[in-house]
Design an enzyme around this catalytic site. Structure first.
Site, PDB file in Angstrom:
ATOM      1  CG  ASN A  91      -0.822  -6.785  -1.593  1.00 35.57           C
ATOM      2  OD1 ASN A  91      -1.400  -7.297  -2.542  1.00 35.57           O
ATOM      3  ND2 ASN A  91      -1.299  -6.812  -0.361  1.00 35.57           N
ATOM      4  CD  GLU A 126      -2.803  -1.338   2.365  1.00 35.02           C
ATOM      5  OE1 GLU A 126      -3.614  -2.287   2.383  1.00 35.02           O
ATOM      6  OE2 GLU A 126      -2.708  -0.493   3.282  1.00 35.02           O
ATOM      7  CG  HIS A 167     -10.106  -5.745   0.592  1.00 36.33           C
ATOM      8  ND1 HIS A 167     -10.259  -6.962   1.226  1.00 36.33           N
ATOM      9  CD2 HIS A 167      -8.807  -5.392   0.772  1.00 36.33           C
ATOM     10  CE1 HIS A 167      -9.111  -7.315   1.779  1.00 36.33           C
ATOM     11  NE2 HIS A 167      -8.205  -6.382   1.513  1.00 36.33           N
ATOM     12  CD  GLU A 187      -4.676  -7.837   1.430  1.00 38.89           C
ATOM     13  OE1 GLU A 187      -5.567  -7.171   2.021  1.00 38.89           O
ATOM     14  OE2 GLU A 187      -3.468  -7.549   1.495  1.00 38.89           O
ATOM     15  CG  ASP A 235     -12.851  -9.119   1.711  1.00 44.70           C
ATOM     16  OD1 ASP A 235     -12.920  -8.061   1.051  1.00 44.70           O
ATOM     17  OD2 ASP A 235     -12.213  -9.191   2.775  1.00 44.70           O
TER      18      ASP A 235
END
Length: 351
Positions: free
Chosen positions: A207, A166, A243, A271, A273
């Site tokens: 990432n 990030e 996400h 990651e 979801d």
């Protein structure tokens, strides 16, 4: 005068009140029905893995670990927190490996790939890092030492490291943190070079979230990767965290991944979801199934997308409800470890 009909109704009224309510059959939420294991499906599609994040506190839940430990279900594990800086080097030069080793050893025992997460991130830092009186030279040494120690610890065990996590704001500018403010953007190649020296065979990733959408942040990451490659800095992959929100999966996901792979790096969805505003409904779960299918299909369609990791596989341990008020139900298994329609969406995406 009371009519005979009304008298009968009065007589029946207590029976009506006492009878238990009978829910409509349609009120039960749908579940997943596929019997195909997720990692099996991913490998059949030519990918390296379908994986999940996990955390140490969950590993005493035997019903959970029965699913986690089966590498037909998940061929890759990411430690959600155990390898982060505050947990591995809480004081300068003092290392704590118990939790990170537990998950690394679990992956090894299960025959699962291990993703290292992460080396350098602005968050979950110990106070000695955030409050130190650093110069460019002294913080550079700290970044090198931490990255070297962490990556060396798991040399030969980790498939890929999120070396940098990030680095950007949503507008594409560099995030203001102790590393950028002290060293400037050079902290990124410093960490990547240290990681390469510590484990030459591990894939090195940057990432990030919200780079799945066309715009300033994705452009900034594309430009960073291009410049690192041009300068000979080791960079092997880009992680797209993914996400998402039900009904709002970006249509640009596949094209963005193709833009990254065109630069000579691999990509992974790291990651995943897909959260919804609660309560769950059959309609939301059906849309979530479609959305998971869409995301997985995008990875399947891009040859350089090596795999997909969900950010834990069950709502029981999802980070979403504690982070996004009123939202949740973001994963392919419900809180009772029952497959949701999203599970079927993942299988369909790989097929």
């Amino acid at each position: 005068m009371i009519s005979k009909t009304f008298t009968v109704l009065l007589a029946l009224l207590p029976l009506v009140q006492c009878a238990p309510p009978t829910p409509a059959a349609s009120s039960a939420l749908p579940t997943g029905t596929s019997t195909v294991a997720l990692n099996t499906a991913a490998k059949a599609a030519g990918k390296l893995y379908m994986g999940t994040a996990t955390d140490n506190g969950e590993l005493t839940d035997t019903a959970y670990t029965t699913i986690l430990d089966n590498n037909a279900n998940f061929g890759q594990i990411t430690p959600a927190n155990a390898m982060k800086w505050e947990n591995t080097e809480p004081e300068q030069g003092t290392w704590t490996w118990t939790n990170a080793d537990q998950i690394a050893n679990l992956a090894k025992t299960n025959g699962q790939l291990l993703r290292g997460h992460n080396c350098v991130w602005y968050n979950q830092l110990p106070s000695w890092v955030t409050s130190g009186s650093w110069t460019n030279a002294t913080l550079t040494a700290v970044v090198q030492d931490h990255t070297t120690e962490l990556v060396s610890r798991y040399k030969g065990q980790v498939y890929a490291w999120d070396v940098i996590n990030e680095p950007f704001n949503d507008d594409g500018t560099y995030r203001s943190d102790v590393f950028y403010n002290t060293i400037g953007p050079a902290y990124i190649p410093i960490a990547l070079r240290a990681a390469r020296a510590a484990d030459p065979n591990a894939k090195l990733y940057i990432n990030e979230y919200n780079i799945e959408y066309t715009g300033s942040k994705a452009t900034a990451m594309l430009n960073l990767v291009e410049s690192l490659k041009a300068e000979g800095v080791p960079i092997d992959g880009v992680g797209l965290q993914s996400h998402f929100i039900v009904g709002e999966v970006p249509t640009s996901l596949q094209s963005i991944m193709e833009q990254f792979t065109a630069l000579g790096v691999e990509v992974a969805i790291t990651e995943l979801d897909i959260r919804m505003t609660l309560p769950e409904t059959a309609a939301l779960l059906e849309q979530q199934k479609t959305d998971y299918d869409t995301v997985i299909s995008a990875c399947r369609a891009v040859s350089g997308c090596v795999g997909v990791t969900v950010w834990d596989f069950t709502d029981k341990y999802s980070w979403v409800p504690s982070t996004f008020s009123g939202q949740g139900a973001a994963t392919p298994y419900d809180s009772n470890l029952v497959k949701k329609p999203a599970y079927d969406g993942i299988v369909a995406g790989w097929q």
